[in-house]
Scaffold this active site. Structure first.
Site, PDB file in Angstrom:
ATOM      1  N   GLU A 136      -0.818  -1.937  -6.178  1.00 43.70           N
ATOM      2  CA  GLU A 136      -1.408  -0.865  -5.368  1.00 43.70           C
ATOM      3  C   GLU A 136      -0.296  -0.262  -4.519  1.00 43.70           C
ATOM      4  O   GLU A 136       0.115  -0.834  -3.511  1.00 43.70           O
ATOM      5  CB  GLU A 136      -2.541  -1.376  -4.488  1.00 43.70           C
ATOM      6  CG  GLU A 136      -3.238  -0.222  -3.772  1.00 43.70           C
ATOM      7  CD  GLU A 136      -4.369  -0.646  -2.858  1.00 43.70           C
ATOM      8  OE1 GLU A 136      -5.152   0.232  -2.445  1.00 43.70           O
ATOM      9  OE2 GLU A 136      -4.477  -1.851  -2.554  1.00 43.70           O
ATOM     10  N   ASP A 281     -11.486  -5.881  -2.393  1.00 41.99           N
ATOM     11  CA  ASP A 281     -10.337  -5.379  -1.628  1.00 41.99           C
ATOM     12  C   ASP A 281     -10.124  -6.260  -0.396  1.00 41.99           C
ATOM     13  O   ASP A 281      -9.744  -5.784   0.678  1.00 41.99           O
ATOM     14  CB  ASP A 281     -10.536  -3.912  -1.216  1.00 41.99           C
ATOM     15  CG  ASP A 281      -9.249  -3.254  -0.713  1.00 41.99           C
ATOM     16  OD1 ASP A 281      -8.167  -3.836  -0.927  1.00 41.99           O
ATOM     17  OD2 ASP A 281      -9.334  -2.187  -0.089  1.00 41.99           O
ATOM     18  N   LEU A 314      -9.729   1.424   8.557  1.00 37.48           N
ATOM     19  CA  LEU A 314     -10.167   0.237   7.819  1.00 37.48           C
ATOM     20  C   LEU A 314      -8.993  -0.345   7.050  1.00 37.48           C
ATOM     21  O   LEU A 314      -8.222   0.387   6.424  1.00 37.48           O
ATOM     22  CB  LEU A 314     -11.307   0.592   6.860  1.00 37.48           C
ATOM     23  CG  LEU A 314     -12.667   0.903   7.507  1.00 37.48           C
ATOM     24  CD1 LEU A 314     -13.656   1.371   6.440  1.00 37.48           C
ATOM     25  CD2 LEU A 314     -13.216  -0.320   8.224  1.00 37.48           C
TER      26      LEU A 314
END
Length: 394
Positions: A136, A281, A314
């Site tokens: 990622e 996640d 977040l």
């Protein structure tokens, strides 16, 4: 040779439901799945577990996007961190996953990839199986950095990716990138040629750019709605485009925080169970409770069910996979069989391991989550070994 027999369970094979069935496990594989009326008593089996019609056996959950749990993180680049993840994730029904990196320095990413390569080669025998690596970043759009360190975001590079792929032992299975950036479409095409999943994420792409990305090989979207251009009535944006395009499989973090329940329902109406994948996640705070933690070199505060950076952004989740599946059912009204499709079947198909993972069929790996009537995890079997047990075997 491990031999386990599960009896009198409601079995969700991934394709259908057996209301009263059995599963025979021999060594690491499923030897037989069938209806109880066809069951013939087995001699010599080490464990015969009668679930007494009070449990559901489903294919083990496959998490394609998880950074850490129980104090460990893939970016720690240690054997101990990966061992912690493989040993703890079965508690929530997860039997395999992709070790997911973060946008960090080139050197730190290399270190994490080399560590994962060594673990996969030498230590990947027990607990939840690491199926490969999800890279990622760092080929993202800084406008949509989210919790990824913006100072380490760089333009897509085939040469750099190839170096990292070699360091990973060829174990990178999925790459999140912003394809609209210079070199992004070319990298997506290169990934597709290597049978690696190119995923659009942390992207500011408009609709037409998403179309070009799909033509270049993109067929996956990282954590839908999060870290991407949203939907506007004059611009479908990244989110609108991936919802409209059947070619794209969409990840969702269904914790009720990253996506409002109503938007989860909206997305499900657009994509259905066939084009959706549940992920966590999760970061290292999962399983540890409130406190201050590290994520990719950034301080994260966990308060209740929310993990945030100092500015309120977040920063991953502390979601368990079991809760992701239950929330999906609650928010959308989908069935448990639909949830299994999104939690096990689709992830296995997407990264090319459906020949051995993702469903309960003869000859496949014996990866099974046993759930009670409230869908709490009673037992998890990873490759034929009981890796977690709560109440199923008492």
């Amino acid at each position: 040779m491990a031999q386990i027999c599960l009896l009198n369970a409601e079995i969700y094979t991934g394709e259908s439901i057996i209301e009263s069935g059995y599963v025979l496990i021999e060594d690491e594989k499923i030897k037989e799945v069938g209806m109880m009326e066809d069951y013939q008593e087995q001699s010599g089996f080490e464990r015969v577990i009668d679930l007494k019609h009070a449990a559901k056996a489903v294919p083990g959950f496959i998490d394609l996007h998880i950074h850490g749990a129980h104090g460990a993180d893939v970016m720690d680049a240690t054997e101990e961190a990966l061992q912690t993840m493989t040993s703890k994730l079965p508690f929530e029904g997860t039997t395999s996953f992709l070790a997911t990196t973060m946008t960090s320095s080139k050197e730190q990413i290399s270190k994490a990839l080399v560590n994962a390569a060594g673990y996969l080669k030498e230590k990947n025998q027990t607990g939840a199986e690491i199926l490969g690596i999800h890279l990622e970043g760092p080929f993202l759009n800084p406008k949509r950095a989210g919790a990824q360190a913006p100072g380490n975001i760089i333009e897509p590079s085939i040469d750099l990716f190839d170096t990292w792929h070699e360091e990973s032992g060829g174990n990178i299975k999925l790459v999140t990138l912003a394809p609209e950036r210079k070199g992004g479409y070319e990298l997506a095409s290169h990934l597709k040629s290597l049978s690696i999943v190119p995923s659009i994420g942390h992207s500011d792409a408009v609709y037409q750019e998403v179309e070009t990305a799909i033509a270049s090989g993109v067929h996956h979207a990282t954590h839908l709605f999060n870290g991407m251009r949203g939907i506007h009535h004059r611009d479908a944006g990244t989110a609108g485009a991936v919802l409209m395009k059947d070619e794209v499989m969409t990840e969702m973090i269904v914790d009720g925080i990253h996506i409002a329940p109503e938007m989860v329902k909206f997305a499900y109406r657009m994509k259905g169970s066939e084009r959706s994948i549940l992920i966590t996640d999760a970061m290292r705070a999962k399983g540890l409770g409130p406190g201050t933690y590290d994520l990719g070199g950034q301080e994260v505060t966990v308060d209740g069910e929310r993990a945030t950076l100092a500015d309120g952004t977040l920063a991953g989740s502390i979601l368990t996979f079991r809760d992701a599946a239950v929330n999906m059912m609650s928010f959308t009204g989908c069935s448990l069989l639909d949830a299994v499709t999104m939690s096990s079947v689709n992830p296995a198909k997407q990264i090319g391991v459906y020949d051995r993972k993702g469903s309960l069929e003869k000859g496949k790996d014996a990866d099974i989550a046993v759930l009670d009537d409230e869908l709490n995890v009673m037992m998890t079997i990873c490759r034929g070994t009981i890796s977690f047990t709560g109440s199923a075997d008492k």
